[in-house]
Structure formats: structure tokens, C-alpha cells
Scaffold this motif. Sequence first.
Motif, PDB file in Angstrom:
ATOM      1  N   GLU A 140       0.842  -1.192   0.000  1.00 29.46           N
ATOM      2  CA  GLU A 140       0.000   0.000   0.000  1.00 29.46           C
ATOM      3  C   GLU A 140       0.881   1.248   0.000  1.00 29.46           C
ATOM      4  O   GLU A 140       1.938   1.286   0.638  1.00 29.46           O
ATOM      5  CB  GLU A 140      -0.914  -0.002   1.222  1.00 29.46           C
ATOM      6  N   GLU A 141       0.414   2.285  -0.708  1.00 31.86           N
ATOM      7  CA  GLU A 141       1.221   3.496  -0.910  1.00 31.86           C
ATOM      8  C   GLU A 141       1.594   4.173   0.409  1.00 31.86           C
ATOM      9  O   GLU A 141       2.640   4.806   0.511  1.00 31.86           O
ATOM     10  CB  GLU A 141       0.456   4.487  -1.803  1.00 31.86           C
ATOM     11  N   LYS A 142       0.780   4.025   1.429  1.00 36.61           N
ATOM     12  CA  LYS A 142       1.073   4.681   2.714  1.00 36.61           C
ATOM     13  C   LYS A 142       2.310   4.114   3.393  1.00 36.61           C
ATOM     14  O   LYS A 142       2.849   4.720   4.325  1.00 36.61           O
ATOM     15  CB  LYS A 142      -0.132   4.577   3.645  1.00 36.61           C
ATOM     16  N   TYR A 143       2.776   2.920   2.934  1.00 37.57           N
ATOM     17  CA  TYR A 143       3.969   2.317   3.519  1.00 37.57           C
ATOM     18  C   TYR A 143       5.229   2.593   2.684  1.00 37.57           C
ATOM     19  O   TYR A 143       6.267   1.967   2.911  1.00 37.57           O
ATOM     20  CB  TYR A 143       3.785   0.807   3.659  1.00 37.57           C
ATOM     21  N   ALA A 144       5.140   3.526   1.728  1.00 37.14           N
ATOM     22  CA  ALA A 144       6.261   3.774   0.811  1.00 37.14           C
ATOM     23  C   ALA A 144       7.525   4.212   1.549  1.00 37.14           C
ATOM     24  O   ALA A 144       8.643   3.847   1.163  1.00 37.14           O
ATOM     25  CB  ALA A 144       5.878   4.818  -0.239  1.00 37.14           C
ATOM     26  N   GLU A 145       7.389   4.989   2.612  1.00 38.32           N
ATOM     27  CA  GLU A 145       8.557   5.429   3.378  1.00 38.32           C
ATOM     28  C   GLU A 145       8.926   4.421   4.455  1.00 38.32           C
ATOM     29  O   GLU A 145      10.095   4.268   4.796  1.00 38.32           O
ATOM     30  CB  GLU A 145       8.286   6.801   4.005  1.00 38.32           C
ATOM     31  N   LEU A 154      16.777   6.944  -2.774  1.00 33.64           N
ATOM     32  CA  LEU A 154      15.946   5.808  -3.188  1.00 33.64           C
ATOM     33  C   LEU A 154      14.526   6.087  -2.728  1.00 33.64           C
ATOM     34  O   LEU A 154      14.306   6.409  -1.555  1.00 33.64           O
ATOM     35  CB  LEU A 154      16.460   4.503  -2.570  1.00 33.64           C
ATOM     36  N   THR A 155      13.573   5.994  -3.643  1.00 36.61           N
ATOM     37  CA  THR A 155      12.165   6.172  -3.308  1.00 36.61           C
ATOM     38  C   THR A 155      11.395   4.945  -3.771  1.00 36.61           C
ATOM     39  O   THR A 155      11.865   4.174  -4.619  1.00 36.61           O
ATOM     40  CB  THR A 155      11.588   7.425  -3.975  1.00 36.61           C
ATOM     41  N   ALA A 156      10.192   4.769  -3.185  1.00 36.75           N
ATOM     42  CA  ALA A 156       9.385   3.581  -3.490  1.00 36.75           C
ATOM     43  C   ALA A 156       7.954   3.987  -3.803  1.00 36.75           C
ATOM     44  O   ALA A 156       7.420   4.946  -3.230  1.00 36.75           O
ATOM     45  CB  ALA A 156       9.419   2.607  -2.311  1.00 36.75           C
ATOM     46  N   GLN A 157       7.354   3.263  -4.739  1.00 39.44           N
ATOM     47  CA  GLN A 157       5.940   3.394  -5.060  1.00 39.44           C
ATOM     48  C   GLN A 157       5.368   1.993  -5.221  1.00 39.44           C
ATOM     49  O   GLN A 157       6.075   1.084  -5.692  1.00 39.44           O
ATOM     50  CB  GLN A 157       5.727   4.180  -6.360  1.00 39.44           C
ATOM     51  N   GLY A 158       4.120   1.819  -4.846  1.00 35.09           N
ATOM     52  CA  GLY A 158       3.549   0.487  -4.979  1.00 35.09           C
ATOM     53  C   GLY A 158       2.038   0.470  -4.903  1.00 35.09           C
ATOM     54  O   GLY A 158       1.409   1.444  -4.454  1.00 35.09           O
TER      55      GLY A 158
END
Length: 483
Positions: free
Chosen positions: A421-426, A462-466
Motif C-alpha cells: 500500500e502506498e502509505k507504507y512507501a517510506e 531511493l524512493t518507493a511506489q507500490g
Amino acid sequence: MIVDRFLSHRPRLWGNRLARRLIVLTVICNTVLSLFATGYQLFHRYERDVQDTMEIYDIFDQSFKASLAKSVWEFNFRQAEEILNGLASRRDVVFIELRTSTGQRLTQGQQQNTENVLSRSFQLVYDTPEGNRRPIGKLTMDISLEHVEELFWDQLVTILSANLLKTSLASIVMFVLFYSLVTRHLHHIASFVDRPDWSGNLTLDRARSEANDDLDSVVEAINTTYDRQKRYVDRQDEMNEELRQSNAKLVASNEELRQFSTIAAHDLQEPLRKIQIFGDLLRDEYTDGLDEQGQGYVDRMTQAAERQRLLIKDLLAYSKVSQSEQLFEPVHLNRILKQVLAEHESQLAAIDASVTVGTLPVVSGIEVLMTQLFDNLVSNAIKYRSPDRPLELNISVIDVAESDEGSICAISVSDNGIGFEEKYAEVILEPFKRLQSDISISGTGMGLAICRKIAQQHHGDLTAQGHAGEGSVFTVTLPVVKG
């Protein structure tokens, strides 16, 4: 008094750039303003003189046109010629031509083909006693503006000469006054500030007035600053020594911490290895003596020891990222990916994975850390693949941007795994953070944290999206080697 000072300081006066700049700016400003004022004044004078010169046309139209038409109608060409002579005698009239409707032509003067000549034609019409209007010819009159232009240039030279003289005198006076009132005091202030010692206060060689001006405020500010600076200088050496001692302690502390982490990691792993060895012995040699529950205890013990060993290993790798003393060098990312994928070839083949690698740039970095970064990202894609479809892994450059420090490339590592889920990207990029509680998926929650720390160590990120159930995209930014 001012003149005496001017003569006594003449060498320094003419060598003063500020005063010279002042007089240049004064001359330029006055010249520009004078040119505008002079141009505006002369333009209106020129227009007025042209209008005065063209009054001859109105005079002819009002006073001579009717009589000239009557003379031509009555074939009294002698009288007509006298009228033309009278017109031609005026100062600015250079040429007059009369053409009758019967083909006769009378001229006065000589026609000129120059730009400063105005020409106007008049139709001659005679009103007969019967009330009929009879066109009987045409008169063309040329007048010269040469006199007007000569007057214009004379006025221009006179006004500009007067303005130049006025500007020069005003500039010299301002030059001397500015030096006496300002510049020489600035020289004194500069020499005071540039002196090596801190004794005494700054004073100016001039008469004191009841109200302080700008220079007095500057002197007061300098004296106040010097008093403060003097107190600071008294402690400067002591503070520098304290700073050197603190830096030395910090270097020693970092070295001790590095040695401690290495020794601690080794000492912590040693009992874990023994636990794993004895656990394996229990499982292999005493299987018959253990029931199913006992074997489960042994398996959980060895698995816990393995997880603890991996955690210590990852902690040690995480601490070593910022301690790397290797110099940055050009790193070919396609070669790095080739090596990483070769190491995971059997795993990728076993899960029928599809891997696409685009043309990647040469970045500035440490090769061993770049290898670890992409190895962790590939391992993460393999571990968190979807059980419902084959893994599709895509690695490519999505952007190259320019910054003050050079070119920065953005590399995308995307997969079609289980995602998040996007809210866990960080959250997933922080140490010890795992969203999956399934112990069958190995890991300590340090892999992505190590990747981010490596990217930041290389002046990137480094960044994350999902999306849950669809996949994830990890974007690495790294500096590109120029050329």
C-alpha cells in the motif's frame, strides 16, 4: 580650506576610483538629460521654423492666387510674371513653375532635387462674371528648408556647448566636494580597518557637529564591532584548540566504534554458529529420539539462529556503508547488472522470471556498493513475487536531469510482485521494517534500508511506489559521469 586640501591631496585625489566613477556617472547623467531636453527643445523649434517657412504657401493662397488667375485668364502674362517674381524674391522660395491650360509655361528660379525641399501645387481657377469656374492652369512652388536646418545645427551646437561647460564645471566641483567630505575619510577608515593590531578607536579628521551624519554612524559601528571582535580574538586560540581536541576525540571514537562493530559482529555470530551446528546435530543424529514436537523445536531454534545471523550481517553491512573510504570512480551499471543477474540466474530460471534491462549510464560511485544496491533490489523482487503470475522485472533509465553539481539520472526497478500500500512507501525504506510477517520469506528488514543508505552515500536517493497486489517501483537517483 577645501581648495588647500584638494591641492595637498592631488595625487591621491586623481588616483581615487570612487571619485572618478562619481564624475563619470555625473557627466553621463547630465549628458543624457541634456540630450533629452535639447532634443525636445530643438524639435519644437524646428517644427515652428518649418511652419514659419511654409507660411508662403498660405500667403500665396490668400493674397496672390486670385490675381494670378485673373492675369492668366486675361492673357496678361507680364503681370503674371511680376507676381511670380515677387514670390520668387522671398528668401526660402527656390523655384516656381506656372503651366496654363493652353500649354504656356512660366518659371522662376531653378528646380532642386534635394531632400530639404518642400513642394506644393495649386490649381488656378478663374470665376467668370457669369458665375462659372474655369480651370486655367497649375502653379508649383518649391521652398528650401536649408535655412531652417542651418539654424537648427547652430542652435544645437550652442546648446550642447553650454551644457557641456556647465556639466564639466558642476562635475569638478562635485568631485572636489565629494573627496573632501567623503572619500578621504573612507581612505582613513580603510587604513584603520586594515591595521594588524586592535588598539585604539577610530576617529575622523574633521569638525564635529551636533548631529551625527552617516560617516559618524559608520565610525561608531566600526568601533563597536572592534570592541566585540577584540573580546572574541582573546578566546579564538583557546576555542581552536578545543575544536582540534574535539575532532581528535571524534576521529578516535569513530575508529573505536568501527573496531567495536566488527569485533561485536564476529563475537555475536560465533555462538549463533554453534547453536546452528548443535541444532543440525540434534536433527541429523538424534532424529529417532525426538518426537515431532521436539523436531519442530529444533527447526524453530535453527531458523531463529539463522535470522539472527542474517540480522547481524545486515547491521554490519549497514554500518560499513558510511565508513567506506574508497574513492568514487566510473561504474558501468550494465556490467554490474550482468553480474548480479548471473548470480541469481538459477533462482530466476526456477520461477520462470522475465528480466528486461535497458541501456544504463556510467555513474560515479563505488563499484562494490553499487553491486550490493542492485543485488538487494533484485533479491527483493524475487522474494516478494506474486504466487499467481511469473515475475516480470524491468530496470531502465526514466529521467536524466541537470543540477548545479552535474547530471543526475533516475533508474527505475519495477516488478509485478505482491506490491504494498502506498502509505507504507517510506516505512519499508527504514531499518528493521517488514510489512510481511510470513517467516517463510527470509529477510531482516534491512535490505532496502541499505539500498537507500548506499544511494545517499552517492549523493542520490531511493524512493518507493507500490500498489497492493499489482507490484512496486523503486527509483534510484545517482550522479552520471560527464562525457
